[in-house]
Design a protein around this motif. Structure first.
Motif, short mmCIF file in Angstrom:
data_model
loop_
_atom_site.label_atom_id
_atom_site.label_comp_id
_atom_site.label_asym_id
_atom_site.label_seq_id
_atom_site.Cartn_x
_atom_site.Cartn_y
_atom_site.Cartn_z
N ALA A 132 7.45 0.15 -5.19
CA ALA A 132 6.66 -0.20 -6.65
C ALA A 132 7.70 -1.26 -7.21
CB ALA A 132 6.72 1.17 -7.23
N THR A 133 8.95 -1.10 -6.98
CA THR A 133 9.76 -2.00 -7.72
C THR A 133 9.79 -3.41 -7.25
OG1 THR A 133 11.48 -0.20 -8.28
CG2 THR A 133 12.30 -2.44 -8.39
N ILE A 134 9.66 -3.73 -6.01
CA ILE A 134 9.72 -4.83 -5.44
C ILE A 134 8.29 -5.60 -5.63
CG2 ILE A 134 9.40 -6.01 -2.99
CD1 ILE A 134 11.29 -4.13 -1.83
N TYR A 135 7.10 -4.80 -5.62
CA TYR A 135 5.67 -5.30 -5.96
C TYR A 135 5.80 -5.64 -7.87
CZ TYR A 135 0.81 -5.56 -6.86
OH TYR A 135 -0.19 -5.97 -7.32
N ARG A 136 6.31 -4.76 -8.32
CA ARG A 136 6.55 -4.94 -10.07
C ARG A 136 7.28 -6.20 -10.23
NH1 ARG A 136 8.50 -0.44 -11.25
NH2 ARG A 136 10.79 -1.36 -11.58
N ASP A 137 8.54 -6.47 -9.29
CA ASP A 137 9.15 -7.57 -9.65
C ASP A 137 8.55 -8.63 -9.49
OD1 ASP A 137 11.25 -5.82 -10.66
OD2 ASP A 137 12.48 -5.93 -8.77
N GLY A 138 7.77 -8.91 -8.36
CA GLY A 138 7.09 -9.98 -7.76
C GLY A 138 5.95 -10.32 -8.86
N ALA A 139 5.20 -9.24 -9.26
CA ALA A 139 4.10 -9.37 -10.07
C ALA A 139 4.63 -9.97 -11.52
CB ALA A 139 3.05 -7.93 -10.50
N GLN A 140 5.48 -9.45 -11.91
CA GLN A 140 6.18 -10.05 -13.23
C GLN A 140 6.73 -11.30 -13.07
OE1 GLN A 140 9.21 -6.99 -14.37
NE2 GLN A 140 7.78 -5.76 -15.08
N ALA A 141 7.17 -11.53 -12.02
CA ALA A 141 7.56 -13.36 -11.94
C ALA A 141 6.31 -14.06 -11.88
CB ALA A 141 8.18 -13.49 -10.55
N ALA A 142 5.37 -13.51 -11.19
CA ALA A 142 3.99 -14.21 -11.19
C ALA A 142 3.30 -14.39 -12.48
CB ALA A 142 2.71 -13.61 -10.32
N ILE A 143 3.45 -13.51 -13.30
CA ILE A 143 2.66 -13.56 -14.61
C ILE A 143 3.55 -14.79 -15.47
CG2 ILE A 143 2.46 -12.06 -16.76
CD1 ILE A 143 1.90 -9.70 -14.90
N VAL A 150 -1.12 -9.73 -8.73
CA VAL A 150 -1.43 -9.24 -7.44
C VAL A 150 -0.83 -9.94 -6.53
CG1 VAL A 150 -3.08 -8.54 -5.81
CG2 VAL A 150 -3.46 -7.85 -8.39
N ALA A 151 -0.89 -11.33 -6.48
CA ALA A 151 -0.84 -12.18 -5.50
C ALA A 151 1.13 -12.37 -5.38
CB ALA A 151 -1.07 -13.58 -5.75
N GLY A 152 1.50 -12.36 -6.50
CA GLY A 152 2.93 -12.31 -6.72
C GLY A 152 3.50 -10.83 -6.19
N GLY A 153 2.88 -9.93 -6.46
CA GLY A 153 3.46 -8.78 -6.01
C GLY A 153 3.29 -8.47 -4.36
N LEU A 154 2.40 -9.02 -3.87
CA LEU A 154 2.12 -9.01 -2.58
C LEU A 154 3.18 -10.19 -1.94
CD1 LEU A 154 -1.78 -8.82 -1.99
CD2 LEU A 154 0.18 -6.99 -1.39
#
Length: 285
Positions: A132-143, A150-154
């Motif tokens: 959850a944390t890894i996905y959230r960090d990627g998603a926040q960076a993408a936003i 979603v693309a950032g989280g993946l």
């Protein structure tokens, strides 16, 4: 899964060694020194860290690469109209590479969490929190960058998927193919017959070969997966920095533990694999 659980302590020590950047051969980076230091400072239970992530990774990675190897051998043999011999290495290498590509790519998120679970202090409370944390960090960076969350989280979960896949291909190409080839040669020459002794000998050689070929890629993969500060621009930059700062032997950091882990893992895997096939009435590999 049984093999991975058995060698989990050596896997943790190997990762800790590969993340260190001391001069190659420094005593403080020897596998026994790292293991003793972990047990003394973090407790003996630290050597069992990341077990759940390791199990999940093996279900996907080894389940696919071991389970589909012979399927792809059959498919490639049929597609070539017999031009690719079943006894030849080209067919075996191609089949192992396809199976490993699929398995290692799909298992990358679990592999990422597994590597993080080996670090101290622990960056995550448990496996679910890690994903959850890894996905959230990627998603926040993408936003923040104005792209899809979603693309950032993946993308974050698949950090280091290139080296992971390459390692999977290299490892399986030498591990599965050498086991298959050595076993076939020993049987063909009448040196040994089908059975546990043959499986043990073939898997012992296979474990050594795949340890030698996969260790450099493993070092790069571990460094990239844990590169939260973006020290490396990519796999090639990681290779360059290791070569400049640590020399050629930097790619073989943790080899003692890699061989201890992968050699043992290979022997146990094939012994259990062949036994399970026998119990289910399936012909030996």
């Amino acid at each position: 899964m049984a093999s991975s659980a058995t060698v989990n302590p050596t896997d943790i020590i190997k990762v800790r060694q590969q993340l260190r950047t001391q001069t190659p051969g420094a005593r403080a980076n020897a596998f026994w020194s790292v293991g003793v230091e972990m047990a003394r400072k973090e407790g003996i239970r630290s050597l069992a860290g990341g077990m759940s992530a390791s199990m999940l990774r093996e279900v996907v990675y080894s389940g696919i690469r071991m389970g589909t190897y012979e399927l792809f051998k059959d498919k490639l043999h049929d597609a070539s109209n017999g031009a690719l011999s079943r006894e030849g290495l080209p067919l075996k290498i191609m089949a192992a590479s396809i199976a490993a590509t699929i398995g290692s790519a799909l298992a990358n998120p679990a592999d990422l969490v597994k590597g993080a679970s080996f670090l101290r202090p622990l960056p995550y409370r448990n496996m679910r929190h890690a994903f959850a944390t890894i996905y959230r960090d990627g998603a926040q960076a993408a936003i923040a960058a104005g792209t899809l969350s979603v693309a950032g989280g993946l993308r974050s979960l698949y950090r280091g998927v290139g080296p992971t896949t390459i390692r999977g291909i290299v490892l399986s190409g030498t591990q599965i193919c050498s086991y298959d080839q050595i076993k076939q040669s020993l049987k063909k020459r009448g040196v040994m017959q089908e059975g546990v002794p043959l499986h043990f000998v073939a898997s012992t050689f296979a474990g050594f070969f795949c340890s030698v070929t996969s260790n450099p890629v493993d070092v790069i993969k571990v460094r990239l997966m844990n590169d939260k500060n973006h020290q490396f621009k990519g796999a090639f930059d990681c290779v360059r920095q290791i070569m400049v700062n640590e020399g050629p032997f930097g790619f073989f950091k943790g080899f003692g533990m890699c061989w201890a882990r992968l050699g043992t893992h290979t022997i146990l895997t094939f012994l259990i694999y062949e036994r399970v096939r026998y119990l289910f009435g399936i012909e030996a590999m």
